[in-house]
Design a protein around this motif. Structure first.
Motif, PDB file in Angstrom:
ATOM      1  N   ALA A 187       3.276   7.994   7.872  1.00 28.90           N
ATOM      2  CA  ALA A 187       3.703   7.651   9.230  1.00 28.90           C
ATOM      3  C   ALA A 187       3.136   6.289   9.584  1.00 28.90           C
ATOM      4  CB  ALA A 187       3.218   8.717  10.208  1.00 28.90           C
ATOM      5  N   LYS A 188       4.013   5.315   9.692  1.00 25.07           N
ATOM      6  CA  LYS A 188       3.565   3.995  10.121  1.00 25.07           C
ATOM      7  C   LYS A 188       4.745   3.193  10.669  1.00 25.07           C
ATOM      8  CE  LYS A 188       3.610   2.403   5.336  1.00 25.07           C
ATOM      9  NZ  LYS A 188       2.801   1.906   4.236  1.00 25.07           N
ATOM     10  N   ASN A 189       4.434   2.230  11.490  1.00 24.96           N
ATOM     11  CA  ASN A 189       5.439   1.369  12.133  1.00 24.96           C
ATOM     12  C   ASN A 189       6.525   2.185  12.834  1.00 24.96           C
ATOM     13  OD1 ASN A 189       4.043  -0.828  11.009  1.00 24.96           O
ATOM     14  ND2 ASN A 189       5.266  -0.704   9.121  1.00 24.96           N
ATOM     15  N   GLY A 190       6.125   3.285  13.400  1.00 22.84           N
ATOM     16  CA  GLY A 190       7.074   4.089  14.171  1.00 22.84           C
ATOM     17  C   GLY A 190       7.979   4.973  13.347  1.00 22.84           C
ATOM     18  N   LYS A 191       7.803   4.995  12.030  1.00 21.35           N
ATOM     19  CA  LYS A 191       8.676   5.793  11.150  1.00 21.35           C
ATOM     20  C   LYS A 191       7.852   6.828  10.383  1.00 21.35           C
ATOM     21  CE  LYS A 191      12.333   3.030  11.707  1.00 21.35           C
ATOM     22  NZ  LYS A 191      13.531   3.480  12.423  1.00 21.35           N
TER      23      LYS A 191
END
Lengths: 293, 189
Positions: free
Chosen positions: A285-289
């Motif tokens: 989970a990173k950059n909103g994804k």
């Protein structure tokens, strides 16, 4: 005379002077500190935001809604009627409206979902069961939803005979083909699946639907034994003899259960949070994804 | 001895520092909510078959007296003479929603809805829609009595809960699938 000279020696006097100075210095310092403490009065505050996530079923907040909800139901005369159906906090599948078998029916103009019997389910019918998550606060969050399905027999004990796969939760007819949610195959069990919302859930927003339909597979009627009992009814005033035929199935009165557990974590340092709180290594989970590998 | 104590102390310090690290790791913001619920399966049914009170014919009516929706079929069998291919006789007269299946049985062409509550009856196939009757002719001389002739018409009735499969009905085992496909599903409650 010798003693007197010793007491009043230059060294003694010097030491006394230093001591006096130290005392005076200490006293001033203490006074200074006291003055600083009382004279400067600063105030400071900060807000500690927290995450909040809710489970939403058929547009109703499952947890925090009213104890009695009003559901809109569509009747045959094309008039929209409202009925009050008792529904309690934390209850899921409290009321089922089944989808009209008339293939020409469309939601909105003709009755797409009809009134079902509360607490009862007919095999093979498709019921409206819309499940989603709601961000209840002002902080973005990552969300996952675990759904568990199982059967309970007439003695209110969990059944190991009935397959949980007969309880079908689908999105437009498909169990896993949902563009907004990703299922994690590594968390799959016979009873449960865990679905990850592919994008972060914004503050105060509702997620896309995870499911919108529930069907108990019609093949449940082929399981077990079907018994037919024939009896004769006493002739009535019209002197007609009536034969009564009763059909009983082994799995009549079995109850299906669905458990849903929605979980949210922070979007900052989410990589660590995913591992620590969700305990999965194939989800990032990173950059909103959110990605399920 | 001193070295050992020192090592123990170092290990102790390491464990303490690790436990402090773990404490920091779980300090992420999170929230959850749980809910559960279910519904009870409705399987089964009850139907009543009546054949009328006239001894010359059978007026076959089936009523759904259970709570679930049902589909029904009937087999009607006459005496052997009836099946004389050289001299076929009409045993059954049907109208309304009855239809004859490929298996020789008679299928009612609508789902019979069950009782919505204790006071309201379920649906039935209607009176006068399916009649089984036989008539024989004998040529007898004047003053002669026709022979005693006894025959039976047997009516076999079977029902099955209407199990839906999307917009179609699921075909019960042993039933004619063409006939079941023609059964009308109620479009409205």
């Amino acid at each position: 005379m010798k003693i007197r000279n010793t007491i009043l020696s230059k060294r003694t006097l010097a030491l006394l002077a230093v001591t006096a100075l130290l005392f005076c210095g200490g006293g001033f310092a203490g006074t200074k500190a006291a003055l600083t403490y009382f004279s400067n009065d600063y105030t400071a505050g900060f807000q500690l935001d927290h995450l909040q996530v809710h489970l939403v079923e058929n547009e109703n907040d499952v947890c925090c809604g009213e104890n009695e909800s009003i559901y809109t139901v569509h009747r045959t005369n094309d008039k929209v009627a409202q009925e009050k159906i008792p529904k309690y906090k934390g209850d899921l599948v409290g009321y089922l409206g089944y989808k009209n078998e008339n293939k020409d029916a469309h939601y909105g103009d003709t009755p797409a979902y009809k009134v079902g019997t509360p607490g009862k389910v007919d095999p093979g019918r498709t019921y409206k069961e819309e499940l989603s998550a709601r961000n209840g606060n002002n902080v973005d969050e990552y969300v996952r939803l675990t759904v568990r399905k199982y059967w309970v027999n007439k003695e209110k004990k969990k059944s190991t005979v009935m397959d949980p796969a007969l309880i079908k939760l689908t999105y437009n007819g498909s169990a896993y083909n949902n563009s907004a949610w990703a299922v994690n195959p590594k968390e799959h069990t016979v009873e449960s699946d865990t679905y990850y919302l592919k994008n972060k859930l914004g503050a105060g927003a509702d997620s896309a639907l995870l499911f919108n339909e529930l069907t108990i597979d019609g093949s449940v009627a082929d399981l077990g034994n079907k018994k037919t009992t024939t009896t004769k009814k006493s002739p009535g005033p019209d002197n007609q003899e009536v034969t009564v035929i009763t059909y009983t199935y082994d799995y009549d009165d079995f109850t299906f259960y669905i458990e849903a557990d929605v979980q949210a974590i922070q979007t900052h340092n989410a990589t660590d949070a995913v591992k620590s709180l969700w305990g999965v290594s194939n989800v990032s989970a990173k950059n909103g994804k959110v990605t399920v590998k | 001895m001193k070295k050992i104590n020192k090592t123990i102390l170092m290990l102790f310090a390491l464990v303490l520092s690790l436990s402090v690290t773990v404490g920091a790791t779980v300090a992420y913001f999170s929230d959850y909510e749980q809910a559960s619920g279910g519904a009870t399966l409705q399987l089964g049914g009850k139907t009543e078959l009546s054949e009328g009170d006239d001894s010359n014919f059978k007026d076959i009516v089936i009523e759904n007296t259970g709570e679930t929706d049902m589909i029904v079929r009937v087999g009607i069998y006459g005496p052997d003479e009836f099946y004389d291919s050289d001299n076929p006789k009409n045993l059954v007269t049907m109208k309304g929603d009855w239809m004859k299946g490929n298996d020789g049985m008679y299928y009612y062409g609508k789902v019979l809805k069950g009782k919505p509550d204790e006071q309201t009856p379920g649906e039935n196939t209607g009176v006068g829609n399916l009649i089984a009757s036989l008539s024989f002719e004998w040529k007898v001389e004047e003053g002669e009595q026709p022979p005693d002739y006894y025959f039976e018409v047997t009516v076999v009735h079977e029902g099955s809960q209407a199990i839906y499969d999307g917009t179609k009905l699921k075909v019960p085992k042993g039933w004619d699938k063409d006939a079941v496909a023609k059964i009308k599903i109620p479009a409205s409650q």
